[in-house]
Design an enzyme around this catalytic site. Structure first.
Site, PDB file in Angstrom:
ATOM      1  N   GLY A   1      44.723  38.775  15.774  1.00  0.00           N
ATOM      2  CA  GLY A   1      44.158  37.555  16.339  1.00  0.00           C
ATOM      3  C   GLY A   1      44.578  36.371  15.495  1.00  0.00           C
TER       4      GLY A   1
ATOM      5  N   GLN B   1      44.562  27.871  11.960  1.00  0.00           N
ATOM      6  CA  GLN B   1      45.333  28.642  10.977  1.00  0.00           C
ATOM      7  C   GLN B   1      46.808  28.228  10.928  1.00  0.00           C
ATOM      8  OE1 GLN B   1      43.683  32.620  12.436  1.00  0.00           O
ATOM      9  NE2 GLN B   1      43.883  33.014  10.248  1.00  0.00           N
TER      10      GLN B   1
ATOM     11  N   CYS C   1      41.649  38.685   6.717  1.00  0.00           N
ATOM     12  CA  CYS C   1      42.025  37.453   7.419  1.00  0.00           C
ATOM     13  C   CYS C   1      43.422  37.043   6.977  1.00  0.00           C
ATOM     14  CB  CYS C   1      41.020  36.355   7.078  1.00  0.00           C
ATOM     15  SG  CYS C   1      41.401  34.773   7.851  1.00  0.00           S
ATOM     16  N   LEU C   2      44.262  36.653   7.938  1.00  0.00           N
ATOM     17  CA  LEU C   2      45.629  36.237   7.598  1.00  0.00           C
ATOM     18  C   LEU C   2      45.630  35.004   6.697  1.00  0.00           C
ATOM     19  CD1 LEU C   2      47.327  36.705  11.088  1.00  0.00           C
ATOM     20  CD2 LEU C   2      47.580  38.178   9.083  1.00  0.00           C
TER      21      LEU C   2
ATOM     22  N   HIS D   1      35.481  36.736  15.038  1.00  0.00           N
ATOM     23  CA  HIS D   1      36.205  36.254  13.858  1.00  0.00           C
ATOM     24  C   HIS D   1      36.992  34.985  14.208  1.00  0.00           C
ATOM     25  CE1 HIS D   1      38.672  37.063  10.080  1.00  0.00           C
ATOM     26  NE2 HIS D   1      39.454  36.210  10.732  1.00  0.00           N
ATOM     27  N   GLU D   2      37.700  35.018  15.354  1.00  0.00           N
ATOM     28  CA  GLU D   2      38.528  33.854  15.749  1.00  0.00           C
ATOM     29  C   GLU D   2      37.664  32.666  16.157  1.00  0.00           C
ATOM     30  OE1 GLU D   2      41.412  34.085  14.825  1.00  0.00           O
ATOM     31  OE2 GLU D   2      41.515  36.261  14.667  1.00  0.00           O
TER      32      GLU D   2
ATOM     33  N   HIS E   1      36.645  30.809  13.225  1.00  0.00           N
ATOM     34  CA  HIS E   1      37.701  29.911  12.730  1.00  0.00           C
ATOM     35  C   HIS E   1      37.620  28.545  13.430  1.00  0.00           C
ATOM     36  CE1 HIS E   1      40.208  32.031   9.883  1.00  0.00           C
ATOM     37  NE2 HIS E   1      40.407  33.066  10.681  1.00  0.00           N
TER      38      HIS E   1
HETATM   39 ZN    ZN Z   1      40.994  34.924  10.043  1.00  0.00          ZN
END
Ligand code: ZN
Length: 172
Positions: free
Chosen positions: A46, A51, A88-89, A130-131, A134
């Site tokens: 995701g 991000q 998380c990226l 999670h997204e 963000h």
């Molecule tokens: Zn993340």
């Protein structure tokens, strides 16, 4: 192929509430395409627009069960709970346990600009929560149980062989 750099957690855009998208313009469509390519290149499940430095309410996801895109998503209903490891990226090399709703209903807009309601359960519900966090300036480290936060070699944020706990936790 237009892979964008993924911003790390110290960047202020990741702490801002993202702006609503009024209309799906060519520019928005291009951004969605780049977000998908960036997510794939990073082996993520995701990705949210902040991000990649765009403070807009757009998320993309791709798990084994589903792939898609949501604009202006709002969680309307939450039921039950589930606890699992997340990464998380934007926070490479860190994981921790987060408790989230088990089932959710999300209202928003699809990438054609049509209103949609999406129901999700289990892992997909976790990815979407999670997204959506963000898009509201919230990171998983804000929700993780502090005693469960642990460092991992950055390479391990890539999906592990399927079926393992790490594969399920995937990075977003
Ligand atoms: Zn993340």
């Amino acid at each position: 192929m237009a892979v964008r750099p993924i911003l790390e957690y110290t960047h202020p855009v990741l702490r801002r509430k993202a702006q609503r998208v009024d209309a799906v313009t060519g520019e928005i469509r291009r951004l969605i395409k780049e977000m998908r390519e960036t997510m794939k290149a990073a082996s993520g499940v995701g990705l949210a627009a902040p991000q990649v430095g765009e403070s807009l309410q757009i998320l993309v996801y791709e798990t084994e069960e589903a792939r898609g895109c949501l604009l202006n998503p709002v969680i309307e209903e939450m039921h039950g709970d589930q606890t699992d490891v997340e990464g998380c990226l934007s926070i490479p090399g860190l994981q921790g346990e987060v408790t989230r709703a088990l089932r959710i209903r999300v209202k928003g807009m699809d990438e054609r600009g049509k209103p949609v309601t999406k129901e999700a359960e289990g892992y997909l519900a976790r990815v979407l929560q999670h997204e959506i966090d963000h898009l509201n300036g919230i990171l998983f480290i804000d929700r993780a149980r502090p005693e469960t936060l642990h460092r991992i070699p950055p390479r391990r944020t890539e999906p592990a062989p399927s079926g393992s706990r790490l594969a399920k936790s995937g990075s977003r």
